[in-house]
Design an enzyme around this catalytic site. Structure first.
Site, mmCIF file in Angstrom:
data_model
loop_
_atom_site.group_PDB
_atom_site.id
_atom_site.type_symbol
_atom_site.label_atom_id
_atom_site.label_comp_id
_atom_site.label_asym_id
_atom_site.label_seq_id
_atom_site.Cartn_x
_atom_site.Cartn_y
_atom_site.Cartn_z
ATOM 1 N N HIS A 1 0.847 -1.194 0.000
ATOM 2 C CA HIS A 1 0.000 0.000 0.000
ATOM 3 C C HIS A 1 0.877 1.236 0.000
ATOM 4 O O HIS A 1 1.881 1.309 0.710
ATOM 5 C CB HIS A 1 -0.908 0.028 1.229
ATOM 6 C CG HIS A 1 -1.841 1.213 1.232
ATOM 7 N ND1 HIS A 1 -3.036 1.218 0.551
ATOM 8 C CD2 HIS A 1 -1.713 2.454 1.777
ATOM 9 C CE1 HIS A 1 -3.627 2.394 0.699
ATOM 10 N NE2 HIS A 1 -2.839 3.160 1.428
ATOM 11 N N ASP B 1 -14.784 1.807 6.566
ATOM 12 C CA ASP B 1 -13.647 2.547 6.022
ATOM 13 C C ASP B 1 -13.981 3.156 4.666
ATOM 14 O O ASP B 1 -13.570 4.276 4.367
ATOM 15 C CB ASP B 1 -12.431 1.629 5.877
ATOM 16 C CG ASP B 1 -11.303 2.326 5.150
ATOM 17 O OD1 ASP B 1 -10.780 3.316 5.688
ATOM 18 O OD2 ASP B 1 -10.966 1.922 4.028
ATOM 19 N N ARG C 1 -13.233 11.823 4.447
ATOM 20 C CA ARG C 1 -11.963 12.487 4.766
ATOM 21 C C ARG C 1 -11.495 13.375 3.624
ATOM 22 O O ARG C 1 -10.926 14.446 3.836
ATOM 23 C CB ARG C 1 -10.889 11.450 5.080
ATOM 24 C CG ARG C 1 -11.053 10.768 6.435
ATOM 25 C CD ARG C 1 -10.133 9.565 6.572
ATOM 26 N NE ARG C 1 -8.769 9.909 6.238
ATOM 27 C CZ ARG C 1 -7.925 9.103 5.594
ATOM 28 N NH1 ARG C 1 -8.332 7.921 5.170
ATOM 29 N NH2 ARG C 1 -6.696 9.489 5.346
ATOM 30 N N SER D 1 -7.365 3.531 8.413
ATOM 31 C CA SER D 1 -7.978 3.297 7.111
ATOM 32 C C SER D 1 -7.203 2.245 6.332
ATOM 33 O O SER D 1 -7.766 1.274 5.827
ATOM 34 C CB SER D 1 -8.038 4.598 6.314
ATOM 35 O OG SER D 1 -8.476 4.365 4.991
ATOM 36 N N LYS E 1 -8.489 -1.926 5.949
ATOM 37 C CA LYS E 1 -8.761 -2.406 4.592
ATOM 38 C C LYS E 1 -7.805 -3.527 4.209
ATOM 39 O O LYS E 1 -8.215 -4.553 3.641
ATOM 40 C CB LYS E 1 -8.637 -1.237 3.617
ATOM 41 C CG LYS E 1 -8.932 -1.543 2.177
ATOM 42 C CD LYS E 1 -9.053 -0.263 1.370
ATOM 43 C CE LYS E 1 -7.814 0.600 1.481
ATOM 44 N NZ LYS E 1 -7.961 1.911 0.850
#
Length: 433
Positions: A82, A161, A168, A183, A187
């Site tokens: 990520h 989320d 956000r 978050s 996820k």
């Protein structure tokens, strides 16, 4: 439970109980708490933060707001990556097929663009026919048979989320370390992965502007992973100028395909390879990093990674011919150049301003309801440290007539040209685990 009271408690710096935090997540997921109250709570967290115990409860509540995938029946190490987001960051499009070609299973659930940063789903949807909205069962099948799946959050996976993520973006609470960490981790842990590698960006184009901030975010996510039994590694990388040369959805997919052919920009290729080595290492498949890098560069050069990308495109309804002829993805017809206003050395490129310039053209979204123009964007002709002459093209603008004047204003603010030298910054600052 009285929600305004919980907002007030957090606003005033009090610690919330596990029961209170779960009530917020459960109530919001069940549509019993409206957007405006959750927005107020997110802003309170932005200013007052969460302690580790609160953050663990909040993350776990988001994780269990939906289905947690069980991929244990799939043979092989399930590892994902990520990125915290940047300008020109199309790494996921290259990394996922490259890691799969190297033998990993990559269950990748991605998001859309946030503010000046692009989103993997928006890029994928610029490929004709590509469908990011797959069922969990189809996603599981793709991971098993192809080695990767590329989808957005479904209604089953971390639904809390998904909704908070969108809020956000439009409530100026993106740059909050507890909210970013929870978050990402809720996820990613819902994917049923064995390990996770993080690319934490730092610089003008990142949400973390300083290395200390980026390190804090990385350490926060590593600690969440440790508490939940999932090994997490983090790499802190430079986002003080755009990554690669292309900014904008279609243009970035084209550059990704070039990179999967072994013909991409050096910085983009190097960072992608380093991240995949970390993924392999986290899976226990690396004895020698230099040998692993050599193997990955070979998978790019011989077309193996590109063939995996073609396979997942076709499996998810897309036109696989883009891998042979990327022009199938139509960039904007109108192209102009942005020329150097003076001669000298490009001392700095403010990546955030470049991202906002692309946003002015329609490449991103200001609100969660905005449409994205996949065809528009920018291509850098010169990067930090390059010498330019006055009037020399330093960037190409692909546009459809929207926001051009404001885009050019942003670009004037983005490029700092002087006598030099440019500040030398590493592509990778450090690794944490």
């Amino acid at each position: 439970m009285h929600i305004p009271e919980l907002i007030r408690l957090k606003r005033d710096g009090h610690k919330l109980t596990a029961e209170q935090l779960r009530a917020l997540i459960d109530g919001y997921t069940a549509d019993k708490i409206p957007d405006y109250q959750m927005s107020a709570f997110l802003m309170a967290v932005f200013f007052q933060s969460m302690d580790p115990e609160e953050l663990g409860t909040w993350t776990e509540a988001m994780l269990h707001s939906g289905e947690v995938l069980d991929l244990s029946a799939i043979k092989g190490a399930k590892v994902d990556k990520h990125s915290t987001g940047g300008v020109g960051d199309k790494v996921s499009l290259i990394l996922a097929p490259l890691a799969a070609a190297a033998g990993l299973k990559v269950p990748m659930i991605s998001g859309r663009g946030l503010g000046h940063t692009g989103g993997t789903l928006d890029k994928l949807e610029s490929i004709p026919g590509f469908n990011v909205n797959q069922t969990v069962e189809t996603f599981r099948k793709h991971v098993d048979e192809i080695g990767l799946g590329l989808i957005g959050q479904t209604g089953e996976i971390a639904p809390a989320d998904k909704r908070i993520y969108a809020l956000r973006d439009v409530t100026a609470t993106v740059e909050c370390i507890p909210l970013i960490a929870s978050s990402i981790m809720s996820k990613k842990l819902a994917e049923g992965i064995d390990a996770l590698v993080l690319d934490v960006k730092v610089g003008s184009g990142a949400f973390m502007k300083e290395v200390d901030q980026a390190r804090e975010l990385a350490e926060t996510m590593i600690s969440i992973g440790k508490a939940m039994g999932t090994p997490v590694r983090a790499l802190i990388s430079d986002m003080d100028q755009p990554l690669g040369l292309a900014i904008g959805n279609t243009l970035e997919v084209i550059e990704s395909i070039e990179t999967l052919r072994g013909e991409g920009p050096e910085d983009l290729t190097e960072l992608t390879v380093e991240l995949v080595v970390d993924m392999l290492d986290a899976a226990g498949k690396v004895d020698d990093r230099a040998h692993a890098k050599k193997m990955l560069y070979a998978l790019l050069k011989d077309g193996s990674a590109l063939e995996v990308f073609r396979e997942i495109i076709i499996a998810q309804g897309g036109d696989g011919s883009v891998c042979d002829d990327p022009s199938v993805m139509k960039a904007a017809d109108t192209k102009i150049t942005f020329d150097a206003p003076q001669g000298g050395i490009i001392e700095h490129i403010n990546a955030e301003q470049v991202g906002l310039a692309a946003l002015e053209l329609g490449a991103g979204r200001r609100t969660k309801e905005d449409d994205v123009d996949h065809a528009v964007g920018l291509i850098l002709k010169k990067k930090r440290g390059a010498r330019v002459e006055k009037g020399e093209p330093i960037l190409e603008i692909y546009h459809n007539g929207t926001g051009l004047e404001k885009c050019i204003e942003r670009l004037h603010a983005a490029f700092q040209i002087g006598e030099g030298p440019a500040q030398d910054k590493p592509l990778i600052y450090e690794r944490l685990s």
